[in-house]
Design an enzyme around this catalytic site. Structure first.
Site, PDB file in Angstrom:
ATOM      1  N   GLY B  21     -16.173  -6.099  58.195  1.00  0.00           N
ATOM      2  CA  GLY B  21     -16.329  -6.814  58.132  1.00  0.00           C
ATOM      3  C   GLY B  21     -17.634  -7.510  59.249  1.00  0.00           C
ATOM      4  O   GLY B  21     -17.501  -8.074  59.885  1.00  0.00           O
ATOM      5  N   GLY B  26     -19.226 -13.470  63.703  1.00  0.00           N
ATOM      6  CA  GLY B  26     -19.987 -12.596  63.967  1.00  0.00           C
ATOM      7  C   GLY B  26     -19.941 -11.215  63.407  1.00  0.00           C
ATOM      8  O   GLY B  26     -18.994 -11.204  62.602  1.00  0.00           O
ATOM      9  N   VAL B  28     -16.751  -7.103  63.083  1.00  0.00           N
ATOM     10  CA  VAL B  28     -15.709  -6.857  63.029  1.00  0.00           C
ATOM     11  C   VAL B  28     -16.374  -4.998  62.958  1.00  0.00           C
ATOM     12  O   VAL B  28     -17.217  -4.889  61.723  1.00  0.00           O
ATOM     13  CB  VAL B  28     -14.249  -7.102  62.255  1.00  0.00           C
ATOM     14  N   ASP B 136      -0.387 -19.978  62.027  1.00  0.00           N
ATOM     15  CA  ASP B 136      -0.835 -19.854  61.163  1.00  0.00           C
ATOM     16  C   ASP B 136      -0.563 -18.581  60.371  1.00  0.00           C
ATOM     17  O   ASP B 136      -1.097 -17.547  60.383  1.00  0.00           O
ATOM     18  CB  ASP B 136      -2.496 -19.721  61.186  1.00  0.00           C
TER      19      ASP B 136
END
Lengths: 331, 412
Positions: B21, B26, B28, B136
């Site tokens: 991804g 940045g 992955v 989260d």
């Protein structure tokens, strides 16, 4: 974080005195070798943590002769420099009115950093400021690099340049435990222990304050790399209690041990507290004259004393600060 | 000092595989750890010359995950800078709970739901025991490993709590998972906020759709009150003192049973305790784990036997049928999830933009090409609220410009 037992601090960053010496020796030895090979020891650091060693000076004929004139710092001399900057670190934090926690975190970062490196390789002034900046960030009390730099009229770009190498040298173990919290906890416990009334609460407050000052002193020794924070807190309280005479400390200690299912015996604990006390007693600030001499030596190790080099670096830093002001405009 | 020389590390230790991804932070990518043979996911974060140095979100994640070690929390294997990027190495996870919930080919038995909830709460209990709030919690931050183990991930908003009088920002959690005290602007809160979000996840497992889909903070409270009734001051005495408290028109609470017709009595009892208005009265994670829901049959399905979608690695972009593209169920990302410098709380420590977690971005990027304007599944039942289904947020071009702008600002 209240779980020191499972922490990286306990698992990786508490050493035996012999291990500490070995680490100091290794860093010193490496810097000596660099000095021999390259004629200077200071490393260039980039924002992304990449490093470069000083370039060997092969052209000058007199280099060999010059190198032989530059003497590396001894481990003891390195220690003096660190002592100086650790005091400075406490001073800077006090001037910014940072909480104790931040000062302690910054100090521990600084100490751990110089387990990996010699002061000949990375300038302690820069590392000290970066450690303060990093401690603010990690303790969620953010102060911008610019603000920090301005407050002490230093180039903030240098703080940012060193940030990554600091984290990396800390092996990214960024949560550290200082004794201050433990002092508060143990004092609370003492309240229960002696069933404190109004009057005693006042004395306990004084006891806690003296212990905190005592801890400030311990934090400047190698103590934080040798003892868990709880033991340092107890050592501080013991000294403070000797002054204020609030509780019978031995029975207080044995109560704590019985409550905490401690793996230590009373004798072991006493031995640790004595050892901490002796580190505080042994602590010595170098004289100004001594420092001046060592600092001169250090500067020539860095390769900053020679006229040319000094100029070059000056230009470089000018260039950098220009760049950073441009950046500030862009954002 | 060898370990301080990172230049060899990627080459020496991690064999790069495909990109998983890409987002504002940045890239992955998948990799093999040659030291252990383990498959890992490496998050690359650009370092660059940023005004505030190393990314806050990344630092929070590193510092906390380094100290957390639990089967239900994602493992941070390594962190190192390399060629202008900070690399975070995580254990590789196949999918996440959001993908499970929305996969209509999957049937979740009561034992499956119980197992997923139990693993969520176990991970959370480990955090709370160590005085860490996750802040989260949502299904796509609950990752699922090859053996069916569920693990809490994305600690970029997490922080330590427990210092007396320390004040926090209330701008945390995706809106649909935000506790009422946060929506009323509280600055001092505790583990209860994670419990509320876990309750939302529990409800989502039961309903197979997000439970309380507010379109704004005001609307979110409206949805909460429509489900549980407007809280009375006896139910929640401190409510009226909260900074952003506004009075809502009184609505009575429909029976919980009517909202969750298929749930067992034990499930409903636990759910109602987790959805308690007063955070002081709300059940703790530890108490929730000890609730009879978990000790009574049906027992938790063992993780290995849990139903989950086929691993992502098996789907090639070209094989994707556009009509079967995944549907993003997350609320639209708030343009600012956190308010820098608001009331001077937490200073500007939050101005470091949240690194978007890899998984949601991965999904969103798939959406771009495949399931962009998919209609909402018609099976959803919104009639309980007497409302039309809210617009299902997908990433649209406006969002993308925003992302781009953010990118330009950050990395010039």
């Amino acid at each position: 974080m209240a779980d020191f037992m499972t922490s990286t601090h306990r698992a990786k960053w508490i050493f035996s005195p012999q291990k500490l010496v070995e680490k100091y020796e290794a860093a010193n030895q490496r810097a000596r070798q660099t000095l021999e090979k390259c004629g200077a020891t200071l490393m260039e650091v980039d924002v992304d943590g990449s490093l470069s060693y000083p370039e060997p000076q092969t052209t000058a004929n007199d280099s060999a002769e010059k190198h032989s004139r530059i003497k590396p710092l001894s481990i003891e001399e390195e220690q003096c420099i660190k002592v100086f900057y650790e005091n400075k670190l406490q001073e800077v934090c006090k001037n910014f009115h940072f909480p104790h926690k931040i000062q302690a975190t910054a100090l521990i970062f600084f100490k751990r950093f110089y387990l990996q490196w010699s002061v000949m390789e990375h300038q302690p002034k820069n590392i000290m400021l970066t450690c303060i900046y990093a401690a603010c960030k990690i303790e969620e009390n953010h102060v911008s690099a610019e603000e920090l730099g301005k407050g002490i009229s230093q180039d903030h770009q240098m703080i940012l340049n060193n940030e990554m190498i600091v984290y990396q040298s800390l092996e990214f173990d960024l949560i550290v435990y200082a004794p201050y919290r433990s002092v508060v906890g143990f004092t609370d416990y003492m309240k229960e222990f002696c069933n404190a009334g109004e009057d005693e609460l006042q004395t306990l407050k004084a006891l806690q304050n003296t212990a905190t000052l005592e801890i400030d002193k311990m934090m400047l020794t190698d103590g934080p790399l040798l003892f868990p924070p709880g033991q340092m807190a107890l050592a501080g309280l013991r000294t403070s209690n000797a002054l204020h005479n609030v509780v019978d400390f031995d029975s207080f200690l044995s109560r704590i041990l019985s409550h905490q299912n401690s793996m230590h015996t009373m004798a072991e604990l006493q031995e640790s507290l004595d050892a901490i006390d002796s580190w505080v007693r042994k602590y010595r600030s170098p004289s100004e004259k001594e420092l001046k001499h060592i600092n001169r030596k250090l500067k020539s190790c860095w390769g900053l004393s020679s006229h040319d080099e000094g100029k070059k670096r000056e230009k470089k830093s000018k260039h950098k600060s220009k760049k950073s002001s441009n950046e500030a405009q862009n954002t | 000092m060898a370990e301080l020389d990172p230049s060899k590390k990627v080459a020496d230790r991690y064999l790069k595989r495909e990109v998983l991804g890409e987002g504002t932070y940045g890239v992955v990518y998948k990799a093999i750890d040659t030291q252990t043979g383990q498959t890992v996911a490496i998050k690359k974060i650009r370092i660059g010359k940023q005004k505030e140095g190393v990314n806050f979100t990344a630092l929070r994640e590193i510092k906390l995950l380094k100290e957390l070690n639990d089967p239900n929390i994602i493992e941070l294997i390594d962190a190192f800078p390399h060629k202008g990027n900070l690399h975070l190495v995580f254990e590789f996870m196949e999918t996440d709970l959001e993908a499970v919930i929305r996969d209509r080919n999957i049937f979740l038995s009561p034992g499956d739901i119980k197992s997923y909830l139990q693993m969520t709460l176990k991970g959370l209990a480990h955090c709370h025991k160590r005085w860490i709030l996750h802040r989260d919690m949502k299904p796509n931050n609950l990752l699922i490993g090859p053996n069916g183990q569920l693990k809490l991930a994305d600690f970029g908003l997490a922080r330590i709590f427990g210092s007396p009088d320390r004040r926090f920002t209330h701008q945390v959690f995706a809106r649909w998972y935000r506790a009422p005290e946060l929506l009323f602007g509280t600055k001092q809160y505790g583990p209860g906020v994670d419990v509320w979000a876990a309750a939302c996840i529990f409800a989502e497992l039961l309903l197979r759709r997000p439970f309380l889909q507010g379109s704004s903070d005001i609307d979110q409270l409206g949805k909460i009150f429509a489900a549980f009734g407007t809280p009375s001051s006896s139910q929640w005495p401190d409510m009226v003192y909260l900074p952003d408290y506004v009075e809502y028109q009184y609505v009575p609470s429909p029976p919980l049973r009517s909202l969750f017709p298929m749930a067992s009595d034990d499930a409903l009892d636990l759910l109602s305790k987790m959805f308690t208005y007063d955070p002081k009265e709300r059940i703790s994670v530890q108490q929730a784990l000890e609730h009879r829901y978990f000790s009574c049959p049906p027992l938790c399905t063992i993780p290995d036997k849990l139903p989950r979608p086929p691993p992502k690695k098996e789907t090639k972009a070209s094989d994707l049928n556009p009509n079967e593209g995944p549907i993003v169920l997350s609320p639209p990302r708030k343009t600012r999830r956190v308010m820098p410098g608001r009331d001077g709380l937490e200073g500007n420590s939050l101005q470091g933009d949240k690194i978007d977690d890899n998984h949601s971005n991965f999904k969103q990027s798939i959406d771009d090409t495949t399931g962009k304007n998919d209609p909402a599944p018609m099976s959803l039942d919104f009639s309980v609220f007497g409302l039309k289904p809210p617009n299902r947020p997908t990433i649209n071009s406006a969002d993308k410009t925003h992302l781009k702008r953010k990118l330009d600002l950050e990395f010039q």
